[in-house]
Design a protein around this motif. Structure first.
Motif, PDB file in Angstrom:
ATOM      1  N   ARG A  51       0.818  -1.202   0.000  1.00 47.61           N
ATOM      2  CA  ARG A  51       0.000   0.000   0.000  1.00 47.61           C
ATOM      3  C   ARG A  51       0.860   1.264   0.000  1.00 47.61           C
ATOM      4  O   ARG A  51       1.825   1.375   0.747  1.00 47.61           O
ATOM      5  CB  ARG A  51      -0.901  -0.016   1.230  1.00 47.61           C
ATOM      6  N   GLN A  52       0.452   2.230  -0.863  1.00 47.82           N
ATOM      7  CA  GLN A  52       1.201   3.482  -0.969  1.00 47.82           C
ATOM      8  C   GLN A  52       0.253   4.683  -0.948  1.00 47.82           C
ATOM      9  O   GLN A  52       0.302   5.553  -1.803  1.00 47.82           O
ATOM     10  CB  GLN A  52       2.025   3.503  -2.267  1.00 47.82           C
ATOM     11  N   GLY A  53      -0.599   4.745   0.009  1.00 46.80           N
ATOM     12  CA  GLY A  53      -1.569   5.836   0.090  1.00 46.80           C
ATOM     13  C   GLY A  53      -2.857   5.347   0.707  1.00 46.80           C
ATOM     14  O   GLY A  53      -2.931   4.258   1.272  1.00 46.80           O
ATOM     15  N   ASP A  54      -3.904   6.178   0.595  1.00 50.66           N
ATOM     16  CA  ASP A  54      -5.174   5.842   1.227  1.00 50.66           C
ATOM     17  C   ASP A  54      -6.165   5.226   0.253  1.00 50.66           C
ATOM     18  O   ASP A  54      -7.326   5.045   0.575  1.00 50.66           O
ATOM     19  CB  ASP A  54      -5.792   7.078   1.888  1.00 50.66           C
ATOM     20  N   ARG A  55      -5.716   4.892  -0.980  1.00 47.42           N
ATOM     21  CA  ARG A  55      -6.572   4.193  -1.929  1.00 47.42           C
ATOM     22  C   ARG A  55      -5.827   3.026  -2.544  1.00 47.42           C
ATOM     23  O   ARG A  55      -4.596   3.031  -2.641  1.00 47.42           O
ATOM     24  CB  ARG A  55      -7.044   5.150  -3.037  1.00 47.42           C
ATOM     25  N   LEU A  56      -6.583   2.009  -2.968  1.00 47.86           N
ATOM     26  CA  LEU A  56      -5.996   0.822  -3.565  1.00 47.86           C
ATOM     27  C   LEU A  56      -6.177   0.848  -5.078  1.00 47.86           C
ATOM     28  O   LEU A  56      -7.115   1.452  -5.590  1.00 47.86           O
ATOM     29  CB  LEU A  56      -6.640  -0.439  -2.983  1.00 47.86           C
ATOM     30  N   PRO A  88     -10.746  -0.581  -8.564  1.00 50.72           N
ATOM     31  CA  PRO A  88     -11.370  -1.711  -7.862  1.00 50.72           C
ATOM     32  C   PRO A  88     -12.716  -1.379  -7.237  1.00 50.72           C
ATOM     33  O   PRO A  88     -13.596  -2.237  -7.165  1.00 50.72           O
ATOM     34  CB  PRO A  88     -10.329  -2.091  -6.804  1.00 50.72           C
ATOM     35  N   GLY A  89     -12.901  -0.127  -6.805  1.00 49.21           N
ATOM     36  CA  GLY A  89     -14.190   0.267  -6.238  1.00 49.21           C
ATOM     37  C   GLY A  89     -15.293   0.178  -7.267  1.00 49.21           C
ATOM     38  O   GLY A  89     -16.401  -0.279  -6.965  1.00 49.21           O
ATOM     39  N   GLY A  96     -10.902   2.567  -0.390  1.00 46.98           N
ATOM     40  CA  GLY A  96     -10.762   4.012  -0.285  1.00 46.98           C
ATOM     41  C   GLY A  96     -11.674   4.772  -1.231  1.00 46.98           C
ATOM     42  O   GLY A  96     -11.658   6.006  -1.255  1.00 46.98           O
ATOM     43  N   ASN A  97     -12.470   4.065  -2.040  1.00 46.15           N
ATOM     44  CA  ASN A  97     -13.416   4.695  -2.963  1.00 46.15           C
ATOM     45  C   ASN A  97     -14.736   4.910  -2.234  1.00 46.15           C
ATOM     46  O   ASN A  97     -15.580   4.008  -2.156  1.00 46.15           O
ATOM     47  CB  ASN A  97     -13.614   3.817  -4.204  1.00 46.15           C
TER      48      ASN A  97
END
Length: 416
Positions: free
Chosen positions: A140-145, A154-155, A201-202
């Motif tokens: 993970r590199q932030g608050d969204r995947l 992905p959301g 994160g979405n």
């Protein structure tokens, strides 16, 4: 002994079955693969259904979509950047054709095509979930995947295919056609989808999915204690999952809570406020033909070069697009384009309403999905581009299938 005609028919059916099943899996690879899959499904359906063309051309949905498509191509021709605009407007017709083809294919084979499509969607959802868990725990590199192919999609995938899976499963629950093992699998899969949407994160996809579940039970005309209990349990589970994040993942928890409080797209404090405002101002400045599909950023940059961006659009930076479906259509194809698209929306909503009412709202899936899909106060990618349109028109194709399936029980011929 199987005749040549029967063998030919079986071959065509198997090809359609394979292509249809490939759609949810191709979407895991990327936009290009998803686009190829939907085009192959559409072309194969058209080629294999020559004997039914006379019936298909009576479809009011196709007529409305074709008129809308002709208009946006005209808007491209009259725009400042026609060559650039044609890249989105000319191939746009593939989306309504795909939705129509999908709805027709799912209606065939006495449920066989639907089962294969949903099994592929389940497989794709589990694959997406596996990649997301791996990314969440180790990369993970932030608050969204970013999911299976390194983009913030992905959301969208989980919300679209996940909603279809869960709603169809709920219908099976309602009809009592499932074993205890199947019910357990559905419950586990639903929990996994909710959890995956939370960690994605979405926020809009998460809220849309939750809203879909809540409306499914709330819109039922006859509510029983079992349905109310399931709804309350799911709401409690979602609250628990999000609350648990405050302990195990405070940054993600803050993103979710902050987004709900400050970043809903209709809020002035939202980072979507500027793109929405720019889109509305562009629509007012170009009310008849708009600025042409895909030209949002180019048009804004031209105004910026001419030092007119603040006076005309009341913004200081040029967004890539307006992040709203209806605003984008109004800005890029004018008020006439928006009206033509709204005719499609109203037509689908009316059909879905009639189909749901015909079952005394016991089966409300088509109307529910239509309401969620066309709900105006949500974010969107480019209105005429590929990215989110693949998911949008896939869900719309499923809605058309549900409407046709419901109305077929009422009348013998349905020209959607």
């Amino acid at each position: 002994m199987v005749s040549l005609a029967e063998e030919d028919g079986n071959l065509k059916n198997n090809i359609l079955l394979i292509l249809l099943s490939a759609v949810p899996l191709a979407a895991l690879v990327g936009n290009a693969a998803a686009d190829i899959a939907l085009i192959l499904v559409t072309v194969a359906f058209i080629v294999f259904s020559k004997s039914e063309w006379k019936h298909f051309i009576q479809s009011r949905f196709l007529w409305l979509a074709t008129i809308f498509w002709i208009w946006i191509v005209l808007c491209s021709s009259l725009s400042l950047f026609p060559t650039h605009s044609y890249q989105d407007s000319v191939p746009y017709i593939r989306f309504p054709l795909y939705a129509f083809a999908l709805s027709q294919i799912l209606s065939r084979g006495e449920g066989k095509y639907l089962r294969y499509f949903m099994l592929a969607a389940v497989a794709g959802t589990l694959i997406e979930f596996s990649f997301m868990i791996r990314e969440y725990l180790f990369m993970r590199q932030g608050d969204r995947l970013y999911g299976t192919f390194g983009k913030l999609i992905p959301g969208w995938y989980l919300n679209s295919f996940g909603s279809l899976i869960v709603l169809l499963s709920f219908e099976k629950f309602r009809l009592g056609n499932l074993s205890t093992g199947a019910k357990s699998i559905i419950i586990i899969l639903t929990i996994l989808i909710i959890y995956a949407l939370i960690i994605s994160g979405n926020i809009m996809s998460l809220l849309t999915f939750i809203g879909t579940i809540i409306l499914y039970f709330s819109a039922r005309k006859y509510k029983d204690k079992k349905s109310i209990f399931i709804l309350l349990m799911m709401i409690a589970l979602i609250i628990f999952m999000i609350s648990w994040l405050s302990i195990i993942d405070p940054p993600l928890y803050l993103r979710i809570t902050d987004s709900i409080i400050k970043r809903m797209p209709w809020m002035v404090s939202s980072d979507y406020h500027e793109p929405w405002k720019a889109g509305i101002n562009i629509a007012f400045e170009n009310p008849i033909f708009g600025i042409g599909p895909k030209n949002f950023n180019l048009y804004c940059m031209k105004l910026q070069q001419d030092a007119n961006i603040e006076s005309l659009l009341n913004i200081t930076q040029c967004p890539w697009h307006s992040h709203n479906l209806y605003i984008s259509i109004a800005a890029e194809s004018g008020i006439i384009g928006l009206i033509l698209f709204l005719l499609i929306v109203v037509y689908i909503l009316l059909l879905a309403f009639k189909a749901s009412r015909a079952t005394n709202w016991e089966n409300n899936t088509s109307f529910l999905l239509s309401f969620i899909l066309f709900f105006p106060l949500q974010t969107y990618s480019q209105a005429f581009g590929q990215s989110l349109n693949f998911y949008f028109w896939t869900v719309l194709g499923y809605i058309l299938f549900m409407i046709r399936d419901g109305m077929r029980k009422q009348v013998s011929d349905v020209s959607l």
